[in-house]
Design a protein around this motif. Sequence first.
Motif, PDB file in Angstrom:
ATOM      1  N   GLY A 882       0.792  -1.221   0.000  1.00  0.00           N
ATOM      2  CA  GLY A 882       0.000   0.000   0.000  1.00  0.00           C
ATOM      3  C   GLY A 882       0.823   1.267   0.000  1.00  0.00           C
ATOM      4  N   ASP A 883       0.119   2.397   0.080  1.00  0.00           N
ATOM      5  CA  ASP A 883       0.752   3.708   0.048  1.00  0.00           C
ATOM      6  C   ASP A 883       1.179   4.112   1.453  1.00  0.00           C
ATOM      7  OD1 ASP A 883      -1.626   4.292   1.312  1.00  0.00           O
ATOM      8  OD2 ASP A 883      -2.512   5.320  -0.414  1.00  0.00           O
ATOM      9  N   THR A 884       1.744   5.307   1.562  1.00  0.00           N
ATOM     10  CA  THR A 884       2.260   5.775   2.853  1.00  0.00           C
ATOM     11  C   THR A 884       1.172   5.843   3.902  1.00  0.00           C
ATOM     12  OG1 THR A 884       4.024   7.054   1.806  1.00  0.00           O
ATOM     13  CG2 THR A 884       3.371   7.724   4.029  1.00  0.00           C
ATOM     14  N   GLU A 885       0.003   6.317   3.499  1.00  0.00           N
ATOM     15  CA  GLU A 885      -1.097   6.449   4.464  1.00  0.00           C
ATOM     16  C   GLU A 885      -1.482   5.090   5.048  1.00  0.00           C
ATOM     17  OE1 GLU A 885      -5.614   8.347   4.734  1.00  0.00           O
ATOM     18  OE2 GLU A 885      -4.330   8.773   3.005  1.00  0.00           O
ATOM     19  N   LYS A 886      -1.512   4.071   4.191  1.00  0.00           N
ATOM     20  CA  LYS A 886      -1.871   2.731   4.672  1.00  0.00           C
ATOM     21  C   LYS A 886      -0.769   2.175   5.566  1.00  0.00           C
ATOM     22  CE  LYS A 886      -3.819  -1.656   3.158  1.00  0.00           C
ATOM     23  NZ  LYS A 886      -4.339  -2.442   2.022  1.00  0.00           N
ATOM     24  N   LYS A 887       0.497   2.444   5.211  1.00  0.00           N
ATOM     25  CA  LYS A 887       1.618   1.996   6.053  1.00  0.00           C
ATOM     26  C   LYS A 887       1.524   2.619   7.444  1.00  0.00           C
ATOM     27  CE  LYS A 887       5.268   1.046   2.604  1.00  0.00           C
ATOM     28  NZ  LYS A 887       4.562   1.212   1.326  1.00  0.00           N
ATOM     29  N   VAL A 888       1.217   3.912   7.482  1.00  0.00           N
ATOM     30  CA  VAL A 888       1.107   4.621   8.761  1.00  0.00           C
ATOM     31  C   VAL A 888       0.007   3.994   9.621  1.00  0.00           C
ATOM     32  CG1 VAL A 888       0.388   6.811   9.815  1.00  0.00           C
ATOM     33  CG2 VAL A 888       2.083   6.809   7.969  1.00  0.00           C
ATOM     34  N   GLN A 889      -1.149   3.733   8.998  1.00  0.00           N
ATOM     35  CA  GLN A 889      -2.260   3.147   9.753  1.00  0.00           C
ATOM     36  C   GLN A 889      -1.910   1.750  10.246  1.00  0.00           C
ATOM     37  OE1 GLN A 889      -5.286   4.780  10.500  1.00  0.00           O
ATOM     38  NE2 GLN A 889      -5.363   3.043  11.910  1.00  0.00           N
ATOM     39  N   LEU A 890      -1.284   0.945   9.375  1.00  0.00           N
ATOM     40  CA  LEU A 890      -0.907  -0.414   9.772  1.00  0.00           C
ATOM     41  C   LEU A 890       0.115  -0.400  10.905  1.00  0.00           C
ATOM     42  CD1 LEU A 890      -0.680  -2.352   6.384  1.00  0.00           C
ATOM     43  CD2 LEU A 890      -2.113  -2.957   8.350  1.00  0.00           C
ATOM     44  N   PHE A 891       1.097   0.502  10.793  1.00  0.00           N
ATOM     45  CA  PHE A 891       2.107   0.569  11.848  1.00  0.00           C
ATOM     46  C   PHE A 891       1.444   0.862  13.188  1.00  0.00           C
ATOM     47  CE2 PHE A 891       4.840   2.824  14.748  1.00  0.00           C
ATOM     48  CZ  PHE A 891       6.006   2.077  14.736  1.00  0.00           C
ATOM     49  N   SER A 892       0.588   1.890  13.227  1.00  0.00           N
ATOM     50  CA  SER A 892      -0.021   2.280  14.503  1.00  0.00           C
ATOM     51  C   SER A 892      -0.908   1.164  15.047  1.00  0.00           C
ATOM     52  CB  SER A 892      -0.820   3.578  14.347  1.00  0.00           C
ATOM     53  OG  SER A 892      -1.846   3.432  13.403  1.00  0.00           O
ATOM     54  N   ASP A 893      -1.645   0.470  14.161  1.00  0.00           N
ATOM     55  CA  ASP A 893      -2.513  -0.619  14.618  1.00  0.00           C
ATOM     56  C   ASP A 893      -1.714  -1.807  15.155  1.00  0.00           C
ATOM     57  OD1 ASP A 893      -4.832   0.734  14.015  1.00  0.00           O
ATOM     58  OD2 ASP A 893      -5.113  -0.209  12.055  1.00  0.00           O
ATOM     59  N   LEU A 894      -0.710  -2.232  14.385  1.00  0.00           N
ATOM     60  CA  LEU A 894       0.059  -3.415  14.785  1.00  0.00           C
ATOM     61  C   LEU A 894       0.934  -3.139  16.005  1.00  0.00           C
ATOM     62  CD1 LEU A 894       1.118  -4.836  11.291  1.00  0.00           C
ATOM     63  CD2 LEU A 894      -0.858  -5.462  12.698  1.00  0.00           C
ATOM     64  N   PHE A 895       1.492  -1.937  16.078  1.00  0.00           N
ATOM     65  CA  PHE A 895       2.310  -1.590  17.235  1.00  0.00           C
ATOM     66  C   PHE A 895       1.438  -1.490  18.485  1.00  0.00           C
ATOM     67  CE2 PHE A 895       4.831   1.343  19.923  1.00  0.00           C
ATOM     68  CZ  PHE A 895       5.993   0.589  20.006  1.00  0.00           C
ATOM     69  N   HIS A 896       0.232  -0.973  18.314  1.00  0.00           N
ATOM     70  CA  HIS A 896      -0.712  -0.906  19.426  1.00  0.00           C
ATOM     71  C   HIS A 896      -0.980  -2.309  19.979  1.00  0.00           C
ATOM     72  CE1 HIS A 896      -4.297   0.101  21.744  1.00  0.00           C
ATOM     73  NE2 HIS A 896      -4.962  -0.831  21.075  1.00  0.00           N
ATOM     74  N   MET A 897      -1.169  -3.287  19.087  1.00  0.00           N
ATOM     75  CA  MET A 897      -1.437  -4.643  19.533  1.00  0.00           C
ATOM     76  C   MET A 897      -0.202  -5.263  20.198  1.00  0.00           C
ATOM     77  SD  MET A 897      -4.516  -4.718  18.870  1.00  0.00           S
ATOM     78  CE  MET A 897      -4.760  -6.333  19.586  1.00  0.00           C
ATOM     79  N   HIS A 898       0.989  -4.865  19.741  1.00  0.00           N
ATOM     80  CA  HIS A 898       2.212  -5.377  20.361  1.00  0.00           C
ATOM     81  C   HIS A 898       2.335  -4.872  21.800  1.00  0.00           C
ATOM     82  CE1 HIS A 898       6.271  -6.774  20.899  1.00  0.00           C
ATOM     83  NE2 HIS A 898       6.738  -5.530  21.027  1.00  0.00           N
ATOM     84  N   VAL A 899       2.063  -3.583  22.006  1.00  0.00           N
ATOM     85  CA  VAL A 899       2.123  -3.022  23.361  1.00  0.00           C
ATOM     86  C   VAL A 899       1.058  -3.680  24.240  1.00  0.00           C
ATOM     87  CG1 VAL A 899       1.868  -0.914  24.733  1.00  0.00           C
ATOM     88  CG2 VAL A 899       3.091  -0.846  22.555  1.00  0.00           C
ATOM     89  N   ASN A 900      -0.094  -3.954  23.663  1.00  0.00           N
ATOM     90  CA  ASN A 900      -1.149  -4.645  24.405  1.00  0.00           C
ATOM     91  C   ASN A 900      -0.652  -5.986  24.942  1.00  0.00           C
ATOM     92  OD1 ASN A 900      -3.285  -6.980  24.033  1.00  0.00           O
ATOM     93  ND2 ASN A 900      -4.464  -5.161  24.596  1.00  0.00           N
ATOM     94  N   ARG A 901       0.134  -6.683  24.145  1.00  0.00           N
ATOM     95  CA  ARG A 901       0.633  -8.009  24.576  1.00  0.00           C
ATOM     96  C   ARG A 901       1.790  -7.884  25.566  1.00  0.00           C
ATOM     97  NH1 ARG A 901      -0.421  -8.692  18.867  1.00  0.00           N
ATOM     98  NH2 ARG A 901      -2.208 -10.097  18.648  1.00  0.00           N
ATOM     99  N   LEU A 902       2.584  -6.833  25.423  1.00  0.00           N
ATOM    100  CA  LEU A 902       3.773  -6.677  26.275  1.00  0.00           C
ATOM    101  C   LEU A 902       3.425  -6.420  27.736  1.00  0.00           C
ATOM    102  CD1 LEU A 902       6.449  -4.484  24.426  1.00  0.00           C
ATOM    103  CD2 LEU A 902       6.726  -6.811  25.316  1.00  0.00           C
ATOM    104  N   PHE A 903       2.365  -5.657  27.985  1.00  0.00           N
ATOM    105  CA  PHE A 903       2.059  -5.207  29.344  1.00  0.00           C
ATOM    106  C   PHE A 903       0.725  -5.780  29.792  1.00  0.00           C
ATOM    107  CE2 PHE A 903       4.814  -2.048  27.448  1.00  0.00           C
ATOM    108  CZ  PHE A 903       5.756  -1.807  28.445  1.00  0.00           C
TER     109      PHE A 903
END
Length: 930
Positions: A882-903
């Motif tokens: 995808g384009d930059t906008e989709k990359k930005v959205q995916l990063f924030s979503d996936l990173f959010h889920m990673h932090v959810n699992r970490l703590f």
Amino acid sequence: MKVNIYPSLIFRTPKFSYQSELYDCWEELKAAIAISSDAFYQTIKDAKADELNLLPPKVFFTIWKYYNRAKFRSTPYGTFAGFSILKDALSNNETEIKVEQEQIVHHFIDWPYKNKLDFSLPELLNNNCLLFTNSSYYFTTTSIRYIACTDGLFELAEIDKDDFVLQILESCVQPISFNSLIEKLDVSEESKNAVISLIEDMLSLQLLLSDHDPNIIGEDYFKRINIQPALGVNEYLIAERKAISGGIDEKLFQAVPGLINLMQHILPVDSRDALKEFINKFRKKFEQKEIPLSMALDPEMGIGYDELEQAGQGDDFIAQFYGKQNKKAESLSDKLKDNFKNIVNNGSFISKDVIRLDKLGIQLENKPAVIPNSFSMLMSVSDDLICVDQTGGSTANALSGRFTMASDGVYQHCKSISMIEQEANPDVLFVDVAYMVETNVDNINRRKLVYDNQLSILNFDTSEHPLTLDDIMLSVQGSEVILRSKKLNKRIVPRMASAYNYSRSDLSVFRLLCDLQHQNIQTNLSLFIETLYPKLPYYPRIQYQNIVLSQRKWQIKKEDIVLLDVADCRKYLKEIGIGKYFKAGLSDQTLCFETENDSDLKAFLLYMQKQTKIYLEEVLIPEKSAVVDDEERPYLAQFILNIYHKEKIYNRFNKSASNESLVKQYFLPGDEWLYFEIYSHQQRSDSLLAGPIAYFLNAHASQIKSWFFIRYNENGYHLRFRVLLIDKKDGQALTEAFSAYLDQDMAAGLVSDLQLKTYKRETQRYGNDLIEAVEEHFSTDSEYVLSLLETYPDAISKYKFCADFVELIQNSGLLDSKSFVDLVRMMSDSFNLEHNLEASDFKKLNTQYQVYKKSDYAELNLIQQSAFNSFSSSFVNILNVGDTEKKVQLFSDLFHMHVNRLFNKDQRTHEMVIYYFLLKDVQRRNAMQK
């Protein structure tokens, strides 16, 4: 943000000059009374001007009130006031506007007359009328539900599901003639009568509308169906005064942008409680799913709208911020009150005539609120002062829309405003909502279509390409409700080009659409000091440079004044500080009094007979009026000053174009995905992951294709544990095996419940094309976090693991340096705002950042490093689409889920800290590279 003032002005003037005399205006006033109240007119129709003093006191008082309105109140009502429009009214050399004294009265049939019209359904069909679907319909398992209205009351109606009825509804999504419909349905001659009878039934049930049903937007309904006014039929009148020449000195408005900027920084966003509750309920029931709007509002299948239908010890640093997300924005009001503390004594204002906001040293919030692309300032001009009645609205068209029926100039003006909004937000569709139910109020809702699209609720739609309720999908993304048109695949933003008070409605879909106008933007930019300090005996004038935001007010009691004569009343008013003119009353129901006029004070004493305790407000009468007529008579004009900016405030909604039917959306128990919810204390969850869950996964690795977990805190803290089976036949055996692993913890009370659930994929968030890859990534993410739990890393170590990962992403080149910094800054700002961080909080974060930078943390062991590499590689692979906008959205979503699992607790607060630290890291790295 550059705020501009629209150069054309719409303004409103009372019927008479404020310097006029009753006896000179009597016959004109009598004619205006005849229009508004025939009953009272019959009482006074034969009275002559020189006989007015002979009338009974109550009759004369009523006449005085009508006359007072006709001199001092500019809100249009019959012929008591009228509107004007002047193009390019702002200049650097004009000081007044000249209008014609005579009013042009635009006549319309009064809206309630529609209820007296009766049309024969067979005759309508014989005349080949147009038919239009009531698009509020949707389906249950066995029925069709839709919104109907009977005697002004909305109801959720229902009929049995029928394929032929559905075919008719789908054929009438755009207005279609009866003959064309029959042809389209390919009806045989033998069955034609039965079909005609069905269509008549659907019209009677309001499943279909005909072109003889009313439309509130577009060409006037009565004119459209060629109804001529009959003798004795009431009329709806809009009075207009033609502007001849002149203008207003634009230097008067120089302080307006500064005032708007100040209001953006000090006023709390006017959040709608019903909307916040709706978002919370929707997330719990539908999560990331997108569903039809009508279904979302169904009280059984959906969630309705507006009832119209942590324990344990945690990280000491994180604990400082715990709960700040729930801190109400209204706390800004407390901060605003602090700005007045030096001039308030014992809960009351120290004797002071004017408070100057521009000299008060007001504390500003770090980030201004987002404001609409257009809004209005309702104001008057008193010599060099601007006196503001209110500022705000979701669109400037709200106050002007009603006049489009009477003036092509106002219509073009409103079209220009809508174009400004649309051009600033090209990725969304602004949609005017057509609604009617209050027969005696709906005259003000009648308007032309000033937006490119309209959405009709039980209205016949005369627009070229009608948008329909059944086309609208609803989802919740972050803290926003998102509406999307299926056929246009565009986000929809509702508008209401009407000043109708929508809170009067009990129709949930209308209330939701109207509340969405205010979602996440500051639509109230007025400052009313009495809301900060209610029920004080006196309020000073509030002023910003030459802009008066609030007039002086005095509280008086009936017992202090009602027994006084005119002379003593005048003396009392002067003693408390009231000047030559004052007014009493609320909102638009006000009366203006002159202290030097005996008739006015007699009227005031009569007015006080029915009061107990009221506020009197100063009135500033100009020495030189901003508006005069062609005989130089001055008027107290009220201007609708339209203010706008061209910055984008709405983002588009990206939805995967892939066909949902190609990707399975949910898995019931017994299917290939097993989904468990494990309820326990949040501090027990890491032990469950590293213990029973890990043992279960190892023991049954040959039967499990992949797995992942998520932590949730809705309806009780729990782990959501999902397992993809190689063979779904193993489901029963693995369910029994997993239950056995938890049996001991259940018996000890460490696990309170285990539930088997339906797994509903988050295709709305990730897209059908990516969902399987995302699920696989969640598996590698879960494996990585599970490996970390073995060594019990502390919070700072987890922050550093995240920082290492983010640096790897930054170095991958998937996002350019600027986009990546913008992403991290945007997310950091968002979390800071969510947590309502103050200056003291940022100091704590900066101090902790220094601790974080100096801290050592254990290196990953071989197993952990391998898991980290798999996790990072998987993350990069998913971002590589995808384009930059989709990359930005995916990063924030996936990173959010990673932090959810970490703590295991306070995940959003940890995420706030991580982004704050990441922003500092990213900025430092970029600075070192220069």
